[in-house]
Design a protein around this motif. Structure first.
Motif, PDB file in Angstrom:
ATOM      1  N   LEU A  71       0.803  -1.207   0.000  1.00  0.00           N
ATOM      2  CA  LEU A  71       0.000   0.000   0.000  1.00  0.00           C
ATOM      3  C   LEU A  71       0.846   1.272   0.000  1.00  0.00           C
ATOM      4  N   LEU A  72       2.133   1.114   0.192  1.00  0.00           N
ATOM      5  CA  LEU A  72       3.010   2.281   0.309  1.00  0.00           C
ATOM      6  C   LEU A  72       3.121   3.017  -1.020  1.00  0.00           C
ATOM      7  N   GLY A  73       3.287   2.257  -2.103  1.00  0.00           N
ATOM      8  CA  GLY A  73       3.420   2.865  -3.412  1.00  0.00           C
ATOM      9  C   GLY A  73       4.755   3.580  -3.556  1.00  0.00           C
ATOM     10  N   PRO A  74       4.956   4.269  -4.665  1.00  0.00           N
ATOM     11  CA  PRO A  74       6.224   4.982  -4.863  1.00  0.00           C
ATOM     12  C   PRO A  74       6.357   6.145  -3.886  1.00  0.00           C
ATOM     13  N   VAL A  75       7.524   6.272  -3.312  1.00  0.00           N
ATOM     14  CA  VAL A  75       7.802   7.384  -2.404  1.00  0.00           C
ATOM     15  C   VAL A  75       9.044   8.120  -2.886  1.00  0.00           C
TER      16      VAL A  75
END
Length: 401
Positions: A71-75
């Motif tokens: 759920l973090l996705g690209p950061v």
């Protein structure tokens, strides 16, 4: 199992919903607005400003929780060149390096006391000037007009993490709405029923609690009204916010920390260029206000800092927005108190509280995640107990029949 109802479709609400649904519970999320996210909303349009927190701290518990569920996705991380453009205002002038005393306090291994205010403790460590600068720097994670008056232990933890090297902060690409969208999709796939434009009032609350446990994942002010519970209070910050879109200019500071008074300006498009159109940069400032101070006072301080860190910003401004955030910036702990003294998650009678001002540890949005998980686990246990009790009663009635 009984249905668990969750009021609030923000970070705390969806953390609770996913936690409960992963254990097989029937869950409904009620969101009063037409869009999800709570204070983690990201504005539509060319300027992707966030209403709530901008950064995830990678050592925090919610980083791991999100990452394990994809759920973090690209950061985004801060490019090294931009990191070198962090500036500090001290004694009215702009500096490239912070005072040594601030660095000493942020790296001190000894735990500061809970029952002493930060100003008193820090003066004993590095002197008055260093204590003042460190307290003002910590305001980036406090949104409070007088960090020195808060618990020394509370401020020290936030100072340590805000000044960590390498920096802990990571920025969700596209803004917090991207994280909320992934959380909502995960909840939906787990069978969570999501209802938007579904405002719950005190008169309809009883009907929901008869169906099963209830989690109130709203602001503390909203929870106080909804539950008709005047004890739901805790100190928070009050801060003036300014968002600007500026035409790009080489040499602008990445961020300016005001060490003369609490305040912070950051160029968020430096780490995530999707937040503004090409050739423009998105800047946000937050300036804590004392009780009785107007938003205009905070905005005036913001403009002073912009003059130092972003020369010619007035002529380069293509879009501007101002706001006042009151009681919406998380809990702050006074001397002699810790997160354990904040309003309890378990309110009794199958009602649980989640959000950033309740009895859960963490920095900024971490409190919402931690309380959301705890509220969901308590609700699951209560639901199982109710189901077991009903099954036992039904069995006894059948035997008697």
């Amino acid at each position: 199992m009984q249905r668990i109802h969750i009021i609030g479709g923000g970070l705390a609400g969806f953390t609770a919903a996913i936690t409960a649904a992963e254990s097989g519970a029937l869950v409904t999320v009620h969101e009063a607005h037409h869009t999800l996210g709570g204070r983690a909303r990201t504005a539509e349009g060319p300027y992707r400003t966030n209403e709530g927190p901008h950064a995830l701290y990678r050592r925090g518990p919610h980083w791991t929780w999100l990452d394990r569920r994809n759920l973090l996705g690209p950061v985004a991380t801060l490019p090294p060149l931009e990191g070198a453009r962090l500036r500090f205002r001290l004694d009215g002038t702009l500096r490239r390096t912070p005072p040594l005393a601030l660095l000493r306090l942020s790296r001190r291994a000894e735990q500061a006391p809970v029952d002493t205010d930060f100003r008193t403790w820090a003066i004993g460590q590095v002197g008055e000037a260093g204590a003042r600068a460190a307290a003002h720097y910590a305001a980036v994670a406090l949104y409070h007009h007088d960090p020195g008056a808060l618990s020394a232990s509370f401020v020290q933890e936030r100072l340590r993490r805000a000044a960590a090297l390498p920096p802990e902060a990571r920025y969700p690409v596209g803004g917090w709405a991207q994280v909320i969208d992934r959380m909502a999709a995960r909840a939906w796939n787990l069978g969570v029923r999501i209802e938007t434009a579904a405002r719950v009032d005190p008169d309809t609350l009883d009907a929901l609690t008869r169906q099963g446990p209830l989690i109130v994942a709203t602001s503390l002010d909203a929870a106080r009204t909804l539950l008709r519970d005047p004890s739901l209070t805790w100190d928070s910050g009050r801060t003036a916010l300014i968002d600007l879109a500026l035409r790009t200019r080489r040499g602008d500071a990445f961020a300016v920390s005001d060490l003369d008074a609490p305040g912070w300006i950051e160029r968020f498009s430096a780490q995530d260029r999707t937040l503004a159109p090409a050739g423009q940069q998105l800047v946000q400032g937050q300036f804590p206000l004392a009780p009785g101070e107007s938003r205009a006072i905070g905005i005036a301080r913001a403009e002073e800092l912009l003059d130092l860190g972003h020369p010619g910003w007035r002529e380069r401004t293509v879009w501007r927005r101002e706001a006042l955030a009151s009681g919406r910036t998380g809990a702050v702990d006074r001397p002699g108190t810790t997160w354990r003294d904040r309003p309890a998650i378990d309110r009794g009678n199958g009602i649980y509280l989640a959000g950033d001002q309740v009895a859960a540890p963490g920095l900024l949005s971490e409190v919402s995640f931690n309380s959301g998980i705890e509220a969901a686990l308590l609700a699951l246990k209560a639901s199982e107990n109710r189901t077991t009790a009903r099954t036992s009663t039904a069995g006894l009635d059948l035997k008697q029949a």
